[in-house]
Scaffold this motif. Structure first.
Motif, short mmCIF file in Angstrom:
data_model
loop_
_atom_site.label_atom_id
_atom_site.label_comp_id
_atom_site.label_asym_id
_atom_site.label_seq_id
_atom_site.Cartn_x
_atom_site.Cartn_y
_atom_site.Cartn_z
N GLY A 1 0.79 -1.22 0.00
CA GLY A 1 0.00 0.00 0.00
C GLY A 1 0.82 1.27 0.00
N MET A 2 2.11 1.18 0.37
CA MET A 2 2.97 2.36 0.39
C MET A 2 4.42 1.90 0.30
SD MET A 2 2.86 3.54 4.40
CE MET A 2 1.07 3.66 4.40
N GLY A 3 5.30 2.85 0.02
CA GLY A 3 6.71 2.53 -0.09
C GLY A 3 7.43 2.69 1.23
N HIS A 4 8.61 2.09 1.31
CA HIS A 4 9.40 2.18 2.54
C HIS A 4 9.88 3.60 2.81
CE1 HIS A 4 10.40 -2.37 2.96
NE2 HIS A 4 9.25 -2.20 2.34
N GLY A 5 9.98 4.41 1.77
CA GLY A 5 10.38 5.79 1.98
C GLY A 5 9.40 6.57 2.84
N ASP A 6 8.13 6.20 2.81
CA ASP A 6 7.14 6.87 3.65
C ASP A 6 7.42 6.63 5.13
OD1 ASP A 6 5.69 7.82 1.42
OD2 ASP A 6 4.66 5.90 1.23
N PHE A 7 7.90 5.42 5.47
CA PHE A 7 8.24 5.14 6.86
C PHE A 7 9.33 6.10 7.33
CE2 PHE A 7 7.97 0.36 5.51
CZ PHE A 7 6.67 0.55 5.07
N LYS A 8 10.36 6.26 6.48
CA LYS A 8 11.50 7.08 6.85
C LYS A 8 11.12 8.56 6.91
CE LYS A 8 14.26 3.68 4.40
NZ LYS A 8 15.04 3.38 3.19
N LEU A 9 10.21 8.98 6.04
CA LEU A 9 9.78 10.37 6.05
C LEU A 9 9.04 10.70 7.34
CD1 LEU A 9 9.46 13.13 4.83
CD2 LEU A 9 7.56 12.28 3.45
N LEU A 10 8.14 9.81 7.78
CA LEU A 10 7.44 10.06 9.03
C LEU A 10 8.40 9.97 10.22
CD1 LEU A 10 4.74 10.79 10.25
CD2 LEU A 10 4.20 8.36 10.45
N ALA A 11 9.40 9.07 10.14
CA ALA A 11 10.43 9.02 11.18
C ALA A 11 11.20 10.33 11.23
CB ALA A 11 11.37 7.85 10.92
N LEU A 12 11.50 10.89 10.06
CA LEU A 12 12.18 12.19 9.98
C LEU A 12 11.37 13.26 10.70
CD1 LEU A 12 13.37 13.64 6.54
CD2 LEU A 12 12.10 15.03 8.15
N ILE A 13 10.08 13.32 10.41
CA ILE A 13 9.22 14.33 11.04
C ILE A 13 9.18 14.13 12.55
CG2 ILE A 13 6.84 15.17 11.19
CD1 ILE A 13 6.58 14.44 8.19
N GLY A 14 9.10 12.87 12.99
CA GLY A 14 9.11 12.59 14.41
C GLY A 14 10.41 12.99 15.07
N ALA A 15 11.53 12.82 14.36
CA ALA A 15 12.84 13.19 14.90
C ALA A 15 12.96 14.69 15.10
CB ALA A 15 13.95 12.69 13.98
N TRP A 16 12.30 15.47 14.26
CA TRP A 16 12.35 16.93 14.40
C TRP A 16 11.32 17.45 15.40
CZ3 TRP A 16 15.19 20.82 11.75
CH2 TRP A 16 16.13 20.34 10.83
#
Length: 287
Positions: A210-225
């Motif tokens: 349903g989605m790519g692995h890049g979406d996981f990393k993007l939301l992780a990025l937002i959470g890190a900030w």
């Protein structure tokens, strides 16, 4: 330099103007990143495949190709773009949106990215002032703009952008520039695992991705900030933004009902909204 900083501190409108002009210049470079980075990655992947199979990489893979070389040129007539033709926004208006050599239309995307970068940069400085968080937020903003358009074009969220931004968010939160470091670490982990769990649940139920692995990393990025607290807000906002844009595109007949829609741009838009107005939205939501 100190006199310039003092003048900017004394005149808020100068801060916004300087941020807007800086955003225009960076936006011009973002156009290069958006266009070239996916092609750089494709060349790298093809060269790796050629090395594994022992086959030649092909003539189109030869020569240097990066964010600096070759210099900017018209893709239709190869006319080199001179300095006076590369002034953000102004050159597009003076050239009336056409190549000076062959007259071929220049895509509206280029001035749109420059203008978007300028406006968002001014908004960041308006919100944070002249500070370390403002500098970090500008870098995050520019990165999110690049990721948005790359994903919209290619359905790809390059690790070359997401991972450095994720680590930078954690580093900036060591002194608590945006949130305490424990909240940032939990945000990165929770952001990744939340969409990872949805991905595998959907795959187990439907047999499809349903989605790519890049979406996981993007939301992780937002959470890190921004910390784990904003993740529910970002997910809800991204769903709302995606619904509005998706319905609008279908009404304009620019999108088929069965056409896949990249989720990354909506996450990036929601993340930037949370960066600027997240606290206010959360207070209103919880109040």
């Amino acid at each position: 330099m100190q006199a310039l900083y003092t003048a900017l501190q004394a005149e808020p409108w100068l801060q916004l103007l300087a941020a807007f002009l800086l955003g225009l210049v960076v936006g011009s470079f973002l156009n290069v990143v958006i266009h070239r980075l996916p092609r750089m990655l494709e060349r790298e992947w093809r060269q790796q495949c050629a090395e594994l199979t022992g086959e030649p990489a092909g003539a189109e893979m030869e020569g240097r190709y990066n964010l600096v070389f070759p210099s900017s040129h018209c893709p239709h007539c190869a006319h080199p773009v001179g300095p006076l033709e590369n002034i953000p926004l102004l050159s597009y208006l003076l050239l009336r949106g056409r190549c000076r050599a062959c007259g071929h239309p220049i895509g509206l995307r280029y001035p749109a990215v420059e203008l978007l970068s300028g406006i968002c940069s001014a908004a960041v400085v308006w919100h944070f002032g002249l500070s370390l968080p403002a500098a970090g937020a500008l870098i995050l903003t520019w990165g999110l703009i690049a990721l948005t358009f790359i994903d919209a074009d290619t359905q790809l969220l390059p690790d070359d952008l997401t991972l450095p931004l994720l680590w930078l968010g954690l580093l900036l939160n060591i002194p608590g520039s945006f949130v305490p470091l424990p909240d940032a670490v939990i945000g990165a982990v929770a952001g990744y695992l939340s969409l990872w769990s949805v991905y595998w649940l959907f795959r187990l139920l439907t047999g499809k991705e349903g989605m790519g692995h890049g979406d996981f990393k993007l939301l992780a990025l937002i959470g890190a900030w921004l910390g784990w607290q904003v993740l529910p807000l970002v997910i809800i906002l991204s769903s709302l933004v995606g619904s509005v844009i998706g319905i609008g595109l279908m009404l304009l007949r620019s999108l088929r009902r069965d056409q896949p829609i990249p989720f990354g741009p909506y996450l990036a838009i929601a993340g930037w909204i949370a960066l600027i107005w997240g606290d206010e939205i959360l207070r209103a939501w919880l109040g």
